[in-house]
Design a protein around this motif. Sequence first.
Motif, PDB file in Angstrom:
ATOM      1  N   ASP A  33       0.992  -1.147  -0.018  1.00  0.00           N
ATOM      2  CA  ASP A  33       0.203  -0.379  -0.116  1.00  0.00           C
ATOM      3  C   ASP A  33       0.969   1.357   0.037  1.00  0.00           C
ATOM      4  O   ASP A  33       0.243   2.262  -0.526  1.00  0.00           O
ATOM      5  CB  ASP A  33      -0.819   0.068   1.258  1.00  0.00           C
ATOM      6  CG  ASP A  33      -1.947  -0.780   1.204  1.00  0.00           C
ATOM      7  OD1 ASP A  33      -2.464  -1.670  -0.087  1.00  0.00           O
ATOM      8  OD2 ASP A  33      -2.800  -1.281   2.236  1.00  0.00           O
ATOM      9  N   GLY A  34       2.215   1.243   0.241  1.00  0.00           N
ATOM     10  CA  GLY A  34       3.155   2.260   0.534  1.00  0.00           C
ATOM     11  C   GLY A  34       3.778   2.741  -0.793  1.00  0.00           C
ATOM     12  O   GLY A  34       4.510   3.650  -0.861  1.00  0.00           O
ATOM     13  N   ILE A  35       3.543   1.749  -2.007  1.00  0.00           N
ATOM     14  CA  ILE A  35       4.343   1.873  -2.890  1.00  0.00           C
ATOM     15  C   ILE A  35       3.908   3.338  -3.757  1.00  0.00           C
ATOM     16  O   ILE A  35       2.614   3.265  -3.869  1.00  0.00           O
ATOM     17  CB  ILE A  35       4.241   0.657  -4.010  1.00  0.00           C
ATOM     18  CG1 ILE A  35       4.819  -0.512  -3.236  1.00  0.00           C
ATOM     19  CG2 ILE A  35       4.905   0.897  -5.355  1.00  0.00           C
ATOM     20  CD1 ILE A  35       6.127  -0.471  -2.996  1.00  0.00           C
ATOM     21  N   ARG A  36       4.618   4.050  -4.252  1.00  0.00           N
ATOM     22  CA  ARG A  36       4.131   5.381  -5.034  1.00  0.00           C
ATOM     23  C   ARG A  36       4.264   5.117  -6.382  1.00  0.00           C
ATOM     24  O   ARG A  36       5.029   4.348  -6.944  1.00  0.00           O
ATOM     25  CB  ARG A  36       5.112   6.524  -4.334  1.00  0.00           C
ATOM     26  CG  ARG A  36       4.846   6.722  -2.958  1.00  0.00           C
ATOM     27  CD  ARG A  36       5.637   7.705  -2.338  1.00  0.00           C
ATOM     28  NE  ARG A  36       5.245   7.824  -0.956  1.00  0.00           N
ATOM     29  CZ  ARG A  36       4.231   8.497  -0.335  1.00  0.00           C
ATOM     30  NH1 ARG A  36       3.538   9.207  -1.050  1.00  0.00           N
ATOM     31  NH2 ARG A  36       4.365   8.845   0.786  1.00  0.00           N
ATOM     32  N   ILE A  37       3.394   6.235  -7.286  1.00  0.00           N
ATOM     33  CA  ILE A  37       3.238   6.003  -8.545  1.00  0.00           C
ATOM     34  C   ILE A  37       4.666   6.436  -9.248  1.00  0.00           C
ATOM     35  O   ILE A  37       4.974   6.040 -10.450  1.00  0.00           O
ATOM     36  CB  ILE A  37       2.205   6.932  -9.081  1.00  0.00           C
ATOM     37  CG1 ILE A  37       2.523   8.108  -8.642  1.00  0.00           C
ATOM     38  CG2 ILE A  37       1.044   6.461  -8.396  1.00  0.00           C
ATOM     39  CD1 ILE A  37       1.425   9.268  -9.349  1.00  0.00           C
ATOM     40  N   ASN A  38       5.627   7.009  -8.671  1.00  0.00           N
ATOM     41  CA  ASN A  38       6.904   7.216  -9.082  1.00  0.00           C
ATOM     42  C   ASN A  38       7.893   5.926  -8.860  1.00  0.00           C
ATOM     43  O   ASN A  38       8.973   6.164  -9.523  1.00  0.00           O
ATOM     44  CB  ASN A  38       7.547   8.777  -8.627  1.00  0.00           C
ATOM     45  CG  ASN A  38       7.869   8.435  -7.126  1.00  0.00           C
ATOM     46  OD1 ASN A  38       6.937   8.153  -6.391  1.00  0.00           O
ATOM     47  ND2 ASN A  38       9.144   8.660  -6.955  1.00  0.00           N
ATOM     48  N   GLU A  39       7.484   4.824  -8.447  1.00  0.00           N
ATOM     49  CA  GLU A  39       8.112   3.755  -8.112  1.00  0.00           C
ATOM     50  C   GLU A  39       7.924   2.726  -8.993  1.00  0.00           C
ATOM     51  O   GLU A  39       8.193   1.657  -8.807  1.00  0.00           O
ATOM     52  CB  GLU A  39       8.079   3.462  -6.561  1.00  0.00           C
ATOM     53  CG  GLU A  39       8.693   4.519  -5.680  1.00  0.00           C
ATOM     54  CD  GLU A  39       8.404   4.175  -4.243  1.00  0.00           C
ATOM     55  OE1 GLU A  39       9.197   4.775  -3.241  1.00  0.00           O
ATOM     56  OE2 GLU A  39       7.563   3.474  -3.913  1.00  0.00           O
ATOM     57  N   LEU A  40       7.350   3.127 -10.109  1.00  0.00           N
ATOM     58  CA  LEU A  40       6.693   2.047 -11.141  1.00  0.00           C
ATOM     59  C   LEU A  40       7.695   2.275 -12.527  1.00  0.00           C
ATOM     60  O   LEU A  40       8.403   3.390 -12.533  1.00  0.00           O
ATOM     61  CB  LEU A  40       5.334   2.274 -11.558  1.00  0.00           C
ATOM     62  CG  LEU A  40       4.262   2.241 -10.488  1.00  0.00           C
ATOM     63  CD1 LEU A  40       2.803   2.545 -10.821  1.00  0.00           C
ATOM     64  CD2 LEU A  40       4.450   1.190  -9.464  1.00  0.00           C
ATOM     65  N   GLN A  41       7.530   1.301 -13.419  1.00  0.00           N
ATOM     66  CA  GLN A  41       7.949   1.472 -14.821  1.00  0.00           C
ATOM     67  C   GLN A  41       6.725   0.770 -15.529  1.00  0.00           C
ATOM     68  O   GLN A  41       6.445  -0.091 -15.398  1.00  0.00           O
ATOM     69  CB  GLN A  41       9.239   0.831 -15.089  1.00  0.00           C
ATOM     70  CG  GLN A  41       9.843   1.361 -16.443  1.00  0.00           C
ATOM     71  CD  GLN A  41      11.288   0.599 -16.558  1.00  0.00           C
ATOM     72  OE1 GLN A  41      11.533  -0.392 -16.519  1.00  0.00           O
ATOM     73  NE2 GLN A  41      12.208   1.619 -16.674  1.00  0.00           N
ATOM     74  N   VAL A  42       6.608   1.557 -16.678  1.00  0.00           N
ATOM     75  CA  VAL A  42       5.432   1.129 -17.588  1.00  0.00           C
ATOM     76  C   VAL A  42       5.833   1.645 -19.078  1.00  0.00           C
ATOM     77  O   VAL A  42       6.968   2.161 -19.487  1.00  0.00           O
ATOM     78  CB  VAL A  42       4.148   1.704 -17.477  1.00  0.00           C
ATOM     79  CG1 VAL A  42       3.711   1.473 -16.172  1.00  0.00           C
ATOM     80  CG2 VAL A  42       4.106   3.339 -17.773  1.00  0.00           C
ATOM     81  N   ILE A  43       5.344   0.968 -20.008  1.00  0.00           N
ATOM     82  CA  ILE A  43       5.385   1.097 -21.440  1.00  0.00           C
ATOM     83  C   ILE A  43       4.698   1.955 -22.030  1.00  0.00           C
ATOM     84  O   ILE A  43       3.486   1.808 -21.780  1.00  0.00           O
ATOM     85  CB  ILE A  43       5.472  -0.190 -22.479  1.00  0.00           C
ATOM     86  CG1 ILE A  43       6.510  -1.237 -21.895  1.00  0.00           C
ATOM     87  CG2 ILE A  43       5.752   0.079 -23.797  1.00  0.00           C
ATOM     88  CD1 ILE A  43       8.090  -0.693 -21.964  1.00  0.00           C
ATOM     89  N   ALA A  44       5.094   3.062 -22.856  1.00  0.00           N
ATOM     90  CA  ALA A  44       4.098   3.936 -23.452  1.00  0.00           C
ATOM     91  C   ALA A  44       4.251   3.903 -25.014  1.00  0.00           C
ATOM     92  O   ALA A  44       5.045   3.379 -25.398  1.00  0.00           O
ATOM     93  CB  ALA A  44       4.531   5.508 -23.055  1.00  0.00           C
ATOM     94  N   THR A  45       3.214   4.183 -25.544  1.00  0.00           N
ATOM     95  CA  THR A  45       3.388   4.527 -27.023  1.00  0.00           C
ATOM     96  C   THR A  45       3.586   5.828 -27.594  1.00  0.00           C
ATOM     97  O   THR A  45       3.042   7.057 -26.886  1.00  0.00           O
ATOM     98  CB  THR A  45       2.116   3.925 -27.691  1.00  0.00           C
ATOM     99  OG1 THR A  45       0.833   4.345 -27.250  1.00  0.00           O
ATOM    100  CG2 THR A  45       2.178   2.571 -27.852  1.00  0.00           C
TER     101      THR A  45
END
Length: 380
Positions: A33-45
Amino acid sequence: MSLPRWAAVAAAFTGLAALTMSTGSSQAAANMDGIRINELQVIATHNSYHRELSGAEQRARMQVDPGADPNLLYSHAPLAQQLEEQEVRSIELDVVPDPEGGLYRWPLVRKNAGLPPLQDPAWGKPGTKVFHMVDADYNTTCVQLTECLQQIRGWSRSNPGHVPLLIMLEFKASEDRFERLGGIESAPWEESSFRTVEREIRSVFGARRLITPDDVRRPGLTLEQSVLKHGWPTVARSAGKVMFAMDNTNEVRSAYLAGHPNLEGRVLFTDSAPGTPSAAFMKRNDPLGANAAEISALVERGYIVRTRSDVPMGTVLNRDTAMRDAALGSGAQIVSTDFPAAGMSARYDRDFFVSLPGPSAVRCNPVSAPENCRDGRLER
């Protein structure tokens, strides 16, 4: 009838084990629950709406613009299919103002090719349009900005546990070289047209579905100070939401920031330099060489960064994966590509595509994610 002693012991052990597993699972969920949105990685187009022109239009474009950019020979699936089938989690849209409607209905290329005006009725309606280049590269899977956003909203409603989607907007205008040939002169980007874009966004995504600068900024602090000192919202509290960012770093950005140095009341984050009040999101399109270390340093500080993994068509034709590998390893949260699925480059006898390692559409950031982050638990 009482249980045999061995059965009672076994039952007690099983219950204890189940309780332990349940407690461990609950603790893991609580930690996540403490993971923040800047601690992710995603693919964009990149240019997520883009479709190639027809053969006749491509030939006519070469007459209008003999040095035409060769990096236009790619086409994307509709936005909802990218999100569902290709596991894309960030979209880029190029926008141009059309307050009266119909301004871009008959591009110069179509006139030169002896083709009629564009037939989709959406071209004749007032409202912000989505396509690549005025007069020269205009084929798109969704004409109106609201139409594009509605496609994204439809998928989002069907998948409410998704991580927040970053939607990048590049504010475009007509070019002098085409205007001199009799092409279209686009309407200016000014406060009224910014307000139109924001109104269109809010008409599709209500306040509860948006993450805006006002949602991130803390009282008494700049937006940058808020991000660096207190962090971004958590993944758990951001599920099913979207956020918007401006690609521009020119006078359009300056006009959008005028009177809003912390993006007060604005919908979009801007690509702002570190040390400025509005700095929270930024793009670093080239992840190669020393740039990778710069991106990693920005990510570690707490900014959200977008980079690119390829530039059509050179990256693909040269079978060059260095940019892709550097982008994924840099920790940039948004890794943009024109080839998000296997098979898209096969027409060039190539097998290039970009995806995250592993089975998930989002992964824990290789630079900034804490140890308790688990890829498979980021989306519900």
